[in-house]
Design a protein around this motif. Structure first.
Motif, PDB file in Angstrom:
ATOM      1  N   SER A 106       0.830  -1.208   0.000  1.00 46.99           N
ATOM      2  CA  SER A 106       0.000   0.000   0.000  1.00 46.99           C
ATOM      3  C   SER A 106       0.862   1.254   0.000  1.00 46.99           C
ATOM      4  O   SER A 106       0.579   2.223  -0.716  1.00 46.99           O
ATOM      5  CB  SER A 106      -0.930   0.003   1.222  1.00 46.99           C
ATOM      6  N   VAL A 107       1.919   1.253   0.802  1.00 54.36           N
ATOM      7  CA  VAL A 107       2.795   2.424   0.861  1.00 54.36           C
ATOM      8  C   VAL A 107       3.537   2.610  -0.458  1.00 54.36           C
ATOM      9  O   VAL A 107       3.699   3.728  -0.950  1.00 54.36           O
ATOM     10  CB  VAL A 107       3.780   2.294   2.040  1.00 54.36           C
ATOM     11  N   ASN A 108       3.975   1.510  -1.065  1.00 56.98           N
ATOM     12  CA  ASN A 108       4.654   1.620  -2.347  1.00 56.98           C
ATOM     13  C   ASN A 108       3.717   2.102  -3.440  1.00 56.98           C
ATOM     14  O   ASN A 108       4.124   2.818  -4.357  1.00 56.98           O
ATOM     15  CB  ASN A 108       5.275   0.274  -2.730  1.00 56.98           C
ATOM     16  N   LYS A 109       2.443   1.709  -3.359  1.00 54.29           N
ATOM     17  CA  LYS A 109       1.460   2.219  -4.321  1.00 54.29           C
ATOM     18  C   LYS A 109       1.368   3.734  -4.217  1.00 54.29           C
ATOM     19  O   LYS A 109       1.295   4.449  -5.231  1.00 54.29           O
ATOM     20  CB  LYS A 109       0.100   1.565  -4.043  1.00 54.29           C
ATOM     21  N   MET A 110       1.401   4.230  -2.994  1.00 51.39           N
ATOM     22  CA  MET A 110       1.376   5.673  -2.783  1.00 51.39           C
ATOM     23  C   MET A 110       2.599   6.326  -3.441  1.00 51.39           C
ATOM     24  O   MET A 110       2.481   7.324  -4.157  1.00 51.39           O
ATOM     25  CB  MET A 110       1.378   5.970  -1.288  1.00 51.39           C
ATOM     26  N   TYR A 111       3.790   5.756  -3.223  1.00 57.67           N
ATOM     27  CA  TYR A 111       5.002   6.329  -3.809  1.00 57.67           C
ATOM     28  C   TYR A 111       4.933   6.332  -5.340  1.00 57.67           C
ATOM     29  O   TYR A 111       5.381   7.275  -5.992  1.00 57.67           O
ATOM     30  CB  TYR A 111       6.231   5.537  -3.356  1.00 57.67           C
ATOM     31  N   GLU A 138       2.301   6.625  -7.205  1.00 55.77           N
ATOM     32  CA  GLU A 138       1.378   7.651  -7.670  1.00 55.77           C
ATOM     33  C   GLU A 138       1.937   9.051  -7.459  1.00 55.77           C
ATOM     34  O   GLU A 138       1.496  10.007  -8.103  1.00 55.77           O
ATOM     35  CB  GLU A 138       0.029   7.503  -6.974  1.00 55.77           C
ATOM     36  N   PHE A 139       2.919   9.200  -6.564  1.00 58.96           N
ATOM     37  CA  PHE A 139       3.512  10.515  -6.344  1.00 58.96           C
ATOM     38  C   PHE A 139       4.254  11.007  -7.581  1.00 58.96           C
ATOM     39  O   PHE A 139       4.569  12.188  -7.695  1.00 58.96           O
ATOM     40  CB  PHE A 139       4.479  10.470  -5.169  1.00 58.96           C
ATOM     41  N   GLY A 140       4.562  10.110  -8.509  1.00 60.71           N
ATOM     42  CA  GLY A 140       5.231  10.518  -9.727  1.00 60.71           C
ATOM     43  C   GLY A 140       4.329  11.273 -10.681  1.00 60.71           C
ATOM     44  O   GLY A 140       4.802  11.816 -11.688  1.00 60.71           O
ATOM     45  N   ASN A 141       3.055  11.350 -10.388  1.00 59.35           N
ATOM     46  CA  ASN A 141       2.103  12.074 -11.227  1.00 59.35           C
ATOM     47  C   ASN A 141       2.266  13.572 -11.004  1.00 59.35           C
ATOM     48  O   ASN A 141       2.010  14.093  -9.918  1.00 59.35           O
ATOM     49  CB  ASN A 141       0.672  11.643 -10.874  1.00 59.35           C
ATOM     50  N   ASP A 142       2.716  14.292 -12.024  1.00 56.12           N
ATOM     51  CA  ASP A 142       2.977  15.725 -11.898  1.00 56.12           C
ATOM     52  C   ASP A 142       1.725  16.528 -11.595  1.00 56.12           C
ATOM     53  O   ASP A 142       1.806  17.654 -11.090  1.00 56.12           O
ATOM     54  CB  ASP A 142       3.628  16.265 -13.182  1.00 56.12           C
ATOM     55  N   ASP A 143       0.564  15.970 -11.904  1.00 57.29           N
ATOM     56  CA  ASP A 143      -0.689  16.695 -11.688  1.00 57.29           C
ATOM     57  C   ASP A 143      -1.206  16.546 -10.261  1.00 57.29           C
ATOM     58  O   ASP A 143      -2.216  17.161  -9.902  1.00 57.29           O
ATOM     59  CB  ASP A 143      -1.765  16.203 -12.656  1.00 57.29           C
ATOM     60  N   MET A 144      -0.546  15.725  -9.453  1.00 57.85           N
ATOM     61  CA  MET A 144      -1.034  15.475  -8.102  1.00 57.85           C
ATOM     62  C   MET A 144      -0.746  16.683  -7.210  1.00 57.85           C
ATOM     63  O   MET A 144       0.400  17.083  -7.034  1.00 57.85           O
ATOM     64  CB  MET A 144      -0.395  14.210  -7.517  1.00 57.85           C
ATOM     65  N   TYR A 145      -1.772  17.280  -6.671  1.00 59.45           N
ATOM     66  CA  TYR A 145      -1.646  18.478  -5.847  1.00 59.45           C
ATOM     67  C   TYR A 145      -1.048  18.130  -4.491  1.00 59.45           C
ATOM     68  O   TYR A 145      -1.385  17.110  -3.892  1.00 59.45           O
ATOM     69  CB  TYR A 145      -3.016  19.124  -5.670  1.00 59.45           C
TER      70      TYR A 145
END
Length: 601
Positions: free
Chosen positions: A32-37, A39-46
């Motif tokens: 779960s934590v790695n899934k979060m990391y 998704e952090f690569g998405n430049d559009d994520m506020y």
């Protein structure tokens, strides 16, 4: 995102052996934590940080690595310089942000910063552009706190500041337009570093190593607020529309004691005095990035947002957290916001620790999704019923293999958890949930469990699953030279839907049987493009250069449906072949993990 002990998680999922020797609950959280990391690569994520005093930022730089590598308690310890400042504010409920000196090119990058803290004896700007940006920002109304002592890295001649005959600190002072000259050393040790109105007590002394690093200031156009052995070591000055506070104590010194925590906070309050932002402490703060929320309560218990619904990513069952839940003191929590899905009119897929490999299908009657995850791990997926009840859950791997999975329905939050162990990362699993208006009891009789066996020196006596062996044990490995082998036997009545993962090296072959007589090859190093020849020719794999994980899952074989035992055999890919060299370098393992279903409770 503020997890207290980030070393608790292995940040690299791949290769699969990252999941070999850990408990299943831990592995589920890790996914779960790695899934979060990911998704952090998405430049559009506020992203934003909210705390008691908004807009306080600490300047950082890759040059911190130089100082850390120097292994010097004062100039070399950039970790202390960073943590002494960062934790002092975090423990006061202030969510400190960071600004990279390496990428600072425009004052626009500081538009959300109310106070910038720099410590150039720990983090130096890559170019003088960063100093010019900071100076322009201060003159336009910014607040700057310079917490800096002397360090040898300021004397590096090959860097931009050395080529100008200055230091990063003095260059910034010059760009600010201040008539200030710095000098170092000569400050008597074991005196109390304090100033009028400060609450820092006399229990915090400068040792010799720090006193010889204190900067003092001479010049004009500033106000002195701290003197030390007759020298000005703390000054403040108006610069254009902004304000600057300089404290000449080494930045690593702020990590030495509790009184110096107060000093950090009071220096921030001094730098902000008279501005639109007043320094205030608080009981909690939150970092937000997309749908991810990290709450931290350093002082007293606080509560999450009342109008939101979260998934707890640090819980192996992805428990649903209703709005207003208390956060314990001095604990960090990591949540995923599912408020939108929670208020929908049809059942919704919310979160999975696995990786989705196909487009989801969601209607009022059916939810279908496909995920994969590393072998020997368990991915938890959460769905919200939104007024509907799950009637049936099915799972099928792309290869057609049967899949072990566990379901759990929480009626209070209307949440369905599905947990599954994937025997092969390249064989994704498709789950389908049918929904209805009436409650149906789903099977929840089992939970995943596992244990690990590590080979120890030259003994095989403590291996409870080892059925027979003609191989060898030495130096923390089992190895199969010549025609030797290891055979393990797993009782499938005791260890239901068993899966064994081996940390294997060398010229191995791994086979499986359900009667101990007829063997099927699971993986043969010779079939993976490996050279199989004679030892004299060097056409073999020496050592651990091909180290990998091989998983044997009972569900992948038809015989497992009725057999009592699963036998797994490790040998050499040279075994019983014309190419057999009559020597060593057979298959070897360092450890294995057995994963299975066990009755709940």
């Amino acid at each position: 995102m503020m997890q207290n002990d980030t070393t608790s998680f292995q940040s690299t999922i791949w290769p699969q052996r990252a999941f070999t020797a850990m408990g299943m609950d831990y592995k589920t959280v890790q996914l779960s934590v790695n899934k979060m990391y990911q998704e952090f690569g998405n430049d559009d994520m506020y992203g934003a940080v909210y705390g008691a005093t908004p807009g306080i930022a600490l300047a950082t730089s890759d040059s911190m690595g130089w100082h850390l590598g120097a292994n010097n308690v004062v100039t070399g310890n950039s970790r202390n310089s960073f943590s002494g400042i960062y934790l002092s504010l975090q423990n006061d409920g202030v969510a400190l942000d960071t600004v990279s000196l390496d990428t600072l090119q425009s004052t626009d990058q500081l538009k959300d910063v109310n106070l910038l803290i720099v410590a150039y004896d720990a983090a130096k700007p890559l170019t003088e552009t960063a100093n010019q940006v900071i100076a322009d920002w201060v003159k336009a109304g910014g607040r700057l706190l310079m917490m800096n002592g002397y360090d040898e890295f300021a004397n590096i001649t090959r860097e931009w500041w050395g080529q100008k005959g200055t230091t990063p600190y003095n260059d910034l002072i010059a760009k600010l337009g201040l008539n200030v000259t710095t000098s170092v050393g000569g400050v008597e040790s074991y005196k109390t570093p304090t100033w009028p109105g400060s609450s820092v007590d006399d229990t915090c002394y400068l040792s010799d190593e720090y006193s010889n690093r204190v900067l003092s200031f001479t010049g004009s156009g500033f106000e002195t607020f701290m003197t030390y052995s007759g020298k000005n070591v703390g000054i403040q000055a108006t610069v254009g529309e902004g304000y600057v506070v300089m404290a000449g104590l080494p930045s690593a010194y702020y990590a030495t004691s509790m009184p110096m925590e107060k000093a950090v906070r009071e220096l921030c309050a001094k730098a902000l005095k008279g501005s639109a932002t007043e320094y205030k402490n608080g009981t909690s703060f939150v970092a937000v990035r997309g749908n991810y929320f990290a709450y931290y309560s350093p002082v007293d218990a606080s509560r999450t947002a009342e109008d939101r619904t979260f998934v707890n990513l640090l819980h192996p069952n992805l428990e649903v957290i209703v709005g207003g839940t208390a956060i314990p003191r001095a604990e960090a929590v990591l949540y995923y916001d599912v408020t939108n899905q929670d208020n929908d009119d049809i059942p919704r897929f919310c979160f999975t620790g696995g990786t989705e490999t196909a487009e989801r299908f969601q209607t009022a009657d059916i939810t279908r999704f496909t995920i994969t995850n590393p072998s020997n791990s368990v991915a938890a997926s959460l769905l919200l019923g939104n007024g509907k009840y799950p009637q049936k859950v099915t799972a099928k791997a792309a290869s057609g293999a049967e899949v072990s999975f566990i379901t759990n329905w929480d009626d209070y939050t209307g949440a369905l958890i599905i947990k599954a162990s994937n025997p092969d990362v390249n064989d994704p699993i498709t789950f389908e949930v049918t929904w209805g208006d009436e409650y149906v009891q789903l099977p929840t009789n089992y939970v995943y469990d596992s244990f690990n066996h590590f080979t120890k020196d030259d003994t095989k006596a403590d291996d409870s699953l080892l059925h027979s062996s003609t191989g060898y044990a030495s130096g923390g490995t089992y190895y199969c030279d010549n025609n030797t082998e290891f055979v393990w036997r797993v009782d499938l009545n005791t260890y239901k839907q068993a899966s064994m993962t081996f940390d294997v090296i060398g010229n191995y072959v791994i086979q499986v049987s359900f009667d101990g007589k007829t063997w099927e090859t699971v993986e043969n190093w010779a079939d993976k493009g490996a050279p199989v020849g004679n030892l004299a020719d060097g056409t073999y794999v020496p050592g651990a250069s091909n180290r990998t994980d091989v998983t044997v899952n009972a569900n992948n074989y038809d015989a497992s449906a009725t057999a009592q035992y699963m036998y797994v055999r490790l040998g050499s890919c040279y075994m019983n072949t014309a190419q057999h060299p009559g020597g060593d370098h057979g298959g070897s393992i360092y450890s294995y993990t057995l994963t299975y279903l066990t009755p709940a409770g």
